[in-house]
Design an enzyme around this catalytic site. Structure first.
Site, mmCIF file in Angstrom:
data_model
loop_
_atom_site.group_PDB
_atom_site.id
_atom_site.type_symbol
_atom_site.label_atom_id
_atom_site.label_comp_id
_atom_site.label_asym_id
_atom_site.label_seq_id
_atom_site.Cartn_x
_atom_site.Cartn_y
_atom_site.Cartn_z
ATOM 1 N N ASP A 31 0.873 -1.187 0.000
ATOM 2 C CA ASP A 31 0.000 0.000 0.000
ATOM 3 C C ASP A 31 0.904 1.229 0.000
ATOM 4 O OD1 ASP A 31 -3.200 0.432 1.380
ATOM 5 O OD2 ASP A 31 -1.867 2.127 0.956
ATOM 6 N N ASP A 51 4.306 1.054 -4.472
ATOM 7 C CA ASP A 51 3.384 1.348 -5.561
ATOM 8 C C ASP A 51 3.110 0.063 -6.354
ATOM 9 O OD1 ASP A 51 2.280 2.177 -7.935
ATOM 10 O OD2 ASP A 51 3.721 3.799 -8.284
ATOM 11 N N ALA A 74 -6.001 -2.000 -4.093
ATOM 12 C CA ALA A 74 -5.444 -0.651 -4.205
ATOM 13 C C ALA A 74 -6.080 0.096 -5.374
ATOM 14 C CB ALA A 74 -3.929 -0.733 -4.411
ATOM 15 N N THR A 116 -16.751 -3.053 -8.983
ATOM 16 C CA THR A 116 -17.790 -2.183 -8.434
ATOM 17 C C THR A 116 -19.075 -2.263 -9.243
ATOM 18 O OG1 THR A 116 -18.412 0.137 -8.177
ATOM 19 C CG2 THR A 116 -16.735 -0.322 -9.810
ATOM 20 N N TYR A 140 -14.368 6.599 -12.893
ATOM 21 C CA TYR A 140 -14.103 5.552 -11.902
ATOM 22 C C TYR A 140 -14.616 4.207 -12.429
ATOM 23 C CZ TYR A 140 -14.877 2.654 -7.780
ATOM 24 O OH TYR A 140 -14.901 1.609 -6.907
ATOM 25 N N ASN A 169 -22.849 -1.335 -2.061
ATOM 26 C CA ASN A 169 -22.371 -0.281 -1.147
ATOM 27 C C ASN A 169 -21.710 -0.880 0.092
ATOM 28 O OD1 ASN A 169 -24.322 1.083 -2.977
ATOM 29 N ND2 ASN A 169 -23.749 2.843 -1.735
ATOM 30 N N ASP A 284 -26.119 9.797 -10.114
ATOM 31 C CA ASP A 284 -26.730 8.839 -9.187
ATOM 32 C C ASP A 284 -27.907 8.124 -9.853
ATOM 33 O OD1 ASP A 284 -25.445 8.709 -6.757
ATOM 34 O OD2 ASP A 284 -26.664 10.247 -5.779
HETATM 35 N N1 UDP Z 1 -26.308 10.306 -0.299
HETATM 36 C C1 UDP Z 1 -27.052 11.351 0.232
HETATM 37 N N2 UDP Z 1 -26.395 12.286 0.980
HETATM 38 C C2 UDP Z 1 -25.044 12.239 1.240
HETATM 39 C C3 UDP Z 1 -24.313 11.159 0.700
HETATM 40 C C4 UDP Z 1 -24.975 10.218 -0.070
HETATM 41 O O1 UDP Z 1 -28.265 11.448 0.024
HETATM 42 O O2 UDP Z 1 -24.520 13.135 1.907
HETATM 43 C C5 UDP Z 1 -27.004 9.275 -1.093
HETATM 44 C C6 UDP Z 1 -26.473 9.107 -2.508
HETATM 45 O O3 UDP Z 1 -27.186 9.955 -3.384
HETATM 46 C C7 UDP Z 1 -26.771 7.633 -2.766
HETATM 47 C C8 UDP Z 1 -26.659 6.978 -1.399
HETATM 48 O O4 UDP Z 1 -26.756 8.050 -0.458
HETATM 49 O O5 UDP Z 1 -28.096 7.470 -3.221
HETATM 50 C C9 UDP Z 1 -25.334 6.270 -1.190
HETATM 51 O O6 UDP Z 1 -24.282 7.158 -1.562
HETATM 52 P P1 UDP Z 1 -22.768 6.822 -1.329
HETATM 53 O O7 UDP Z 1 -21.983 8.014 -1.797
HETATM 54 O O8 UDP Z 1 -22.563 6.362 0.075
HETATM 55 O O9 UDP Z 1 -22.508 5.567 -2.262
HETATM 56 P P2 UDP Z 1 -22.742 5.347 -3.839
HETATM 57 O O10 UDP Z 1 -24.098 4.717 -3.966
HETATM 58 O O11 UDP Z 1 -22.632 6.672 -4.500
HETATM 59 O O12 UDP Z 1 -21.657 4.399 -4.207
#
Ligand code: UDP
Length: 326
Positions: A31, A51, A74, A116, A140, A169, A284
């Site tokens: 790491d 690295d 990583a 992911t 990403y 998640n 999103d």
């Molecule tokens: N979310 C939210 N407020 C925040 C952070 C995240 O409403 O401050 C929502 C985001 O729109 C998603 C969910 O929570 O629907 C999970 O977001 P996160 O960034 O944890 O993971 P992602 O799904 O983007 O990988």
């Protein structure tokens, strides 16, 4: 077994290291501490600050440590950052991983790769199975999908055994082991909600309250990080038995809205969490929920810690314990 864990100082990687050690395996962590934390690396592991993109150094590490299996965590993981500064992601996640694979392929080692749900982009339908079209909506996701494509081709051409595990998640923590989620800046929902419960933030912004879901907020499939770690081990055992390489979803198969997560955090913490409505966040999808049967069929894994309250409770225990967080 002697395993190499890249990114072993990060959130999921550090839980993987601990799971491996608890099962009696020897672990080497590689790491560069660019986003990970040295104190998250279990003292029983051999730690190398380096690295993953330096092929010759990785090759000698694999040889000297007589590594038998590789877990590659990583990576850079911030979706918004990947949009603003994509070269960090194409260099850090794709170019560096291809250089890393040079050494892994030559050593003919089985590889478990951290992928992911972002490879799917905005889904046509949920739950999402692994055959769903891959249309990432940010760099990403693009870089993770590109590595998956390389693995498919390398696997066929060079007999590299591999699994790409597509996390939904990642959440929860192993607070007793002193491990949990610590991103700077924090962008993930559960740590943000718990910070608000602690008064470290004034409120939680709910990104979109007019989505076509049960309460108007987004739905996600939250999976406990210890379930993720166990899945990696099961996937590796599958490969070592001669099982087929491929990509697998890791989720619980159940979705929860943002407002349900906040309600769970209020129950678990016993505190009121101020909520404000905010605009939808770019990129999103309304709903991301995994179809989980493929991993179960292939390597008998299913998430065990599926209660949202339990997942949030473990994350809360970590928040209470870790005074170093902002
Ligand atoms: N979310 C939210 N407020 C925040 C952070 C995240 O409403 O401050 C929502 C985001 O729109 C998603 C969910 O929570 O629907 C999970 O977001 P996160 O960034 O944890 O993971 P992602 O799904 O983007 O990988």
């Amino acid at each position: 077994m002697r395993a190499l864990v890249t990114g072993g100082a990060g959130f999921v990687g550090s839980h993987m290291v601990r799971t491996l050690l608890e099962q009696g395996h020897h672990v080497v962590v590689l790491d560069d501490l660019s986003t990970g934390h040295a104190d998250a690396v279990d003292a029983r592991a051999t730690f190398v600050n380096g690295d993953v993109g330096r092929t010759a150094e990785v090759a000698s590490l694999l040889r000297e440590e007589r590594v038998e299996a590789v877990f590659h965590f990583a990576a850079k993981i911030r979706v918004e950052e990947s949009v603003v500064d994509p070269r960090l992601y194409f260099q850090g996640n794709l170019v560096a991983t291809l250089a890393f694979l040079e050494a892994v392929v030559d050593a003919r080692l089985p590889l478990i790769f951290s992928s992911t749900a972002a490879v799917y982009g905005v889904p046509d339908e949920v739950p999402i199975d692994e055959e769903h079209p891959k249309r990432p909506v940010n760099p990403y996701g693009d870089t993770k999908l590109a590595v998956e494509r390389a693995l498919e081709a390398y696997g066929r051409a060079y007999e590299l055994p591999w699994c790409a595990l597509r996390y939904f998640n990642a959440a929860g923590a192993d607070a007793e082991a002193g491990l949990g989620e610590r991103h700077e800046p924090e962008s993930h929902l559960i740590p943000i909600v718990l910070d608000a419960a602690l008064g470290r933030r004034p409120s939680v912004s709910v990104f979109g309250t007019d989505w076509p879901t049960s309460d108007g907020s987004c739905v996600r499939d939250y999976i406990h990080v210890l379930d993720l770690a166990e899945a990696h081990l099961a996937a590796l055992e599958h490969l070592r038995r001669g099982g087929k390489s491929g990509a697998f979803n890791l989720g619980t198969g159940r979705g929860h809205t943002v407002l349900e997560v906040i309600a769970a955090a209020e129950r678990v913490s016993g505190r009121r969490i101020p909520v404000v409505s905010a605009d939808r966040r770019a990129g999103d999808p309304a709903e991301l929920v995994a179809k989980v049967e493929r991993a179960e069929k292939a390597f008998g894994w299913r998430a065990r810690r599926t209660s949202l309250d339990d997942i949030v409770r473990d994350a809360w225990a970590w928040k209470l314990r870790d005074g170093r967080q902002s």
